[in-house]
Design a protein around this motif. Structure first.
Motif, PDB file in Angstrom:
ATOM      1  N   SER A 144     -68.272 -25.177  14.252  1.00 13.64           N
ATOM      2  CA  SER A 144     -67.612 -24.164  13.734  1.00 13.64           C
ATOM      3  C   SER A 144     -67.901 -22.506  13.391  1.00 13.64           C
ATOM      4  N   PHE A 145     -69.110 -22.932  13.590  1.00 15.06           N
ATOM      5  CA  PHE A 145     -68.999 -21.678  13.236  1.00 15.06           C
ATOM      6  C   PHE A 145     -69.171 -20.398  14.218  1.00 15.06           C
ATOM      7  N   ALA A 146     -68.536 -20.855  15.651  1.00 15.14           N
ATOM      8  CA  ALA A 146     -68.689 -20.121  16.938  1.00 15.14           C
ATOM      9  C   ALA A 146     -66.970 -19.636  16.711  1.00 15.14           C
ATOM     10  N   ARG A 147     -66.293 -20.594  16.486  1.00 16.94           N
ATOM     11  CA  ARG A 147     -64.573 -20.591  15.722  1.00 16.94           C
ATOM     12  C   ARG A 147     -64.539 -19.398  15.189  1.00 16.94           C
ATOM     13  N   GLY A 148     -65.152 -19.201  13.918  1.00 18.27           N
ATOM     14  CA  GLY A 148     -65.150 -18.714  13.098  1.00 18.27           C
ATOM     15  C   GLY A 148     -65.166 -17.295  13.068  1.00 18.27           C
ATOM     16  N   ARG A 149     -66.382 -17.270  13.216  1.00 21.23           N
ATOM     17  CA  ARG A 149     -67.031 -15.752  13.715  1.00 21.23           C
ATOM     18  C   ARG A 149     -66.327 -14.840  15.171  1.00 21.23           C
ATOM     19  N   TRP A 167     -66.447 -11.454  16.590  1.00 18.03           N
ATOM     20  CA  TRP A 167     -68.061 -11.579  17.765  1.00 18.03           C
ATOM     21  C   TRP A 167     -67.864 -12.260  19.294  1.00 18.03           C
ATOM     22  N   GLY A 168     -68.700 -12.031  20.036  1.00 18.15           N
ATOM     23  CA  GLY A 168     -68.701 -12.046  21.464  1.00 18.15           C
ATOM     24  C   GLY A 168     -69.544 -13.068  21.298  1.00 18.15           C
ATOM     25  N   ARG A 169     -69.638 -13.855  22.830  1.00 16.61           N
ATOM     26  CA  ARG A 169     -70.592 -15.261  23.175  1.00 16.61           C
ATOM     27  C   ARG A 169     -72.020 -14.474  22.552  1.00 16.61           C
ATOM     28  N   ILE A 170     -72.411 -13.834  23.174  1.00 15.79           N
ATOM     29  CA  ILE A 170     -74.091 -13.404  22.848  1.00 15.79           C
ATOM     30  C   ILE A 170     -74.460 -13.485  21.997  1.00 15.79           C
ATOM     31  N   ARG A 171     -74.116 -12.612  20.632  1.00 10.03           N
ATOM     32  CA  ARG A 171     -74.056 -12.601  19.430  1.00 10.03           C
ATOM     33  C   ARG A 171     -73.765 -13.491  18.422  1.00 10.03           C
ATOM     34  N   ILE A 172     -72.673 -15.059  19.163  1.00 11.96           N
ATOM     35  CA  ILE A 172     -72.659 -15.979  18.513  1.00 11.96           C
ATOM     36  C   ILE A 172     -74.177 -16.822  18.418  1.00 11.96           C
ATOM     37  N   ASN A 185     -76.378 -28.347  21.401  1.00 17.66           N
ATOM     38  CA  ASN A 185     -75.141 -28.077  20.292  1.00 17.66           C
ATOM     39  C   ASN A 185     -74.909 -26.430  20.676  1.00 17.66           C
ATOM     40  N   ILE A 186     -75.166 -25.614  20.846  1.00 12.65           N
ATOM     41  CA  ILE A 186     -74.728 -24.178  20.962  1.00 12.65           C
ATOM     42  C   ILE A 186     -74.038 -24.736  21.916  1.00 12.65           C
ATOM     43  N   ILE A 187     -73.872 -24.929  23.071  1.00 13.67           N
ATOM     44  CA  ILE A 187     -73.389 -25.302  24.036  1.00 13.67           C
ATOM     45  C   ILE A 187     -71.695 -25.680  23.947  1.00 13.67           C
ATOM     46  N   ALA A 188     -72.265 -26.867  22.776  1.00 12.86           N
ATOM     47  CA  ALA A 188     -70.982 -27.083  22.461  1.00 12.86           C
ATOM     48  C   ALA A 188     -69.951 -26.523  21.902  1.00 12.86           C
ATOM     49  N   ALA A 189     -70.636 -25.394  21.281  1.00 14.13           N
ATOM     50  CA  ALA A 189     -70.232 -24.709  20.518  1.00 14.13           C
ATOM     51  C   ALA A 189     -69.259 -23.793  21.324  1.00 14.13           C
ATOM     52  N   MET A 190     -69.952 -22.845  22.207  1.00 14.53           N
ATOM     53  CA  MET A 190     -69.418 -21.885  22.642  1.00 14.53           C
ATOM     54  C   MET A 190     -67.911 -22.466  24.001  1.00 14.53           C
ATOM     55  N   ALA A 191     -68.400 -23.652  23.575  1.00 20.19           N
ATOM     56  CA  ALA A 191     -66.699 -24.310  25.013  1.00 20.19           C
ATOM     57  C   ALA A 191     -65.593 -24.207  23.599  1.00 20.19           C
ATOM     58  N   GLU A 192     -65.575 -24.332  22.332  1.00 23.20           N
ATOM     59  CA  GLU A 192     -64.588 -24.083  21.209  1.00 23.20           C
ATOM     60  C   GLU A 192     -64.223 -22.285  22.280  1.00 23.20           C
ATOM     61  N   ILE A 193     -64.518 -22.208  22.620  1.00 26.04           N
ATOM     62  CA  ILE A 193     -63.752 -20.336  22.765  1.00 26.04           C
ATOM     63  C   ILE A 193     -63.306 -20.955  23.638  1.00 26.04           C
ATOM     64  N   ASP A 228     -71.550   0.612  22.308  1.00 24.28           N
ATOM     65  CA  ASP A 228     -72.612   0.437  21.727  1.00 24.28           C
ATOM     66  C   ASP A 228     -71.759  -0.223  20.522  1.00 24.28           C
ATOM     67  N   TYR A 229     -71.253  -0.133  20.606  1.00 22.93           N
ATOM     68  CA  TYR A 229     -69.733  -0.703  19.291  1.00 22.93           C
ATOM     69  C   TYR A 229     -69.599  -2.633  19.837  1.00 22.93           C
ATOM     70  N   LEU A 230     -69.506  -2.783  21.398  1.00 22.17           N
ATOM     71  CA  LEU A 230     -69.070  -3.891  21.875  1.00 22.17           C
ATOM     72  C   LEU A 230     -70.224  -4.501  21.913  1.00 22.17           C
ATOM     73  N   LEU A 231     -70.808  -3.756  22.314  1.00 23.48           N
ATOM     74  CA  LEU A 231     -72.376  -4.519  22.682  1.00 23.48           C
ATOM     75  C   LEU A 231     -73.254  -5.558  21.224  1.00 23.48           C
ATOM     76  N   ARG A 232     -72.911  -4.005  20.168  1.00 24.11           N
ATOM     77  CA  ARG A 232     -73.689  -5.008  19.068  1.00 24.11           C
ATOM     78  C   ARG A 232     -72.821  -6.451  18.160  1.00 24.11           C
ATOM     79  N   LYS A 233     -70.944  -6.194  19.137  1.00 28.71           N
ATOM     80  CA  LYS A 233     -70.126  -7.322  18.534  1.00 28.71           C
ATOM     81  C   LYS A 233     -70.734  -8.606  19.027  1.00 28.71           C
ATOM     82  N   GLY A 234     -71.735  -8.081  20.818  1.00 32.70           N
ATOM     83  CA  GLY A 234     -72.615  -9.483  21.244  1.00 32.70           C
ATOM     84  C   GLY A 234     -71.198  -9.467  22.509  1.00 32.70           C
ATOM     85  N   PHE A 235     -70.856  -8.778  23.194  1.00 30.82           N
ATOM     86  CA  PHE A 235     -69.921  -9.009  24.232  1.00 30.82           C
ATOM     87  C   PHE A 235     -71.016  -9.158  25.580  1.00 30.82           C
TER      88      PHE A 235
END
Length: 159
Positions: free
Chosen positions: A67-72, A78-83, A96-104, A138-145
């Motif tokens: 839920s957290f990964a989908r929402g963020r 947010w990108g995968r790294i930040r999530i 659980n982090i791997i499971a969350a990343m599968a949501e994207i 910088d902006y895109l990296l801060r977003k976690g891409f």
């Protein structure tokens, strides 16, 4: 003269309070633990309540992570790294982090990244292109891409 009056809860009162707290929004174990400590519960009561919440499916770490990964991702872009980093900071397991990343969805992720990068590129003022590139990167990296995505996109936008 001011003093604080601490309210104490029985295990049943705390259970009810935490059931509502967990049903209102997905929570991770760490958030629930902090809430229980804030209610001045003793460690034995905390264990009983945590077990109750898990057994009755009020508290589920995998469900929280997904839920957290989908929402963020969808709401905050947010990108995968930040999530991933935010989930790690909340003490979520690697499984659980791997499971969350599968949501994207990878195709949706790329499309969302491209749209965000284009939008930021257009809205960023920069007299010289080096300053503009740096601001957008910088902006895109801060977003976690991922950095390879960011720099490839910036190079394509410059052309």
């Amino acid at each position: 003269m001011s003093f604080m009056i601490n309210k104490y809860y029985t295990v049943e009162e705390a259970k009810q309070k935490l059931e509502y707290y967990c049903s209102y929004q997905e929570r991770c174990h760490e958030e629930v633990l902090q809430k229980l400590k804030g209610l001045n519960m003793i460690p034995e009561a905390i264990d009983v309540i945590m077990n109750h919440l898990i057994e009755n499916n009020y508290l589920n770490e995998e469900r929280f992570a997904r839920s957290f990964a989908r929402g963020r991702y969808r709401i905050k872009n947010w990108g995968r790294i930040r999530i991933t980093n935010e989930l790690k900071a909340r003490g979520i397991s690697k499984y659980n982090i791997i499971a969350a990343m599968a949501e994207i969805d990878p195709d949706e992720y790329q499309a969302a990244f491209d749209a965000l990068a284009d939008k930021i590129w257009k809205s960023t003022a920069g007299a010289d292109s080096a300053a503009k590139k740096r601001k957008v990167a910088d902006y895109l990296l801060r977003k976690g891409f991922e950095s390879n995505l960011v720099y490839d996109k910036i190079n394509s936008l410059c052309r």
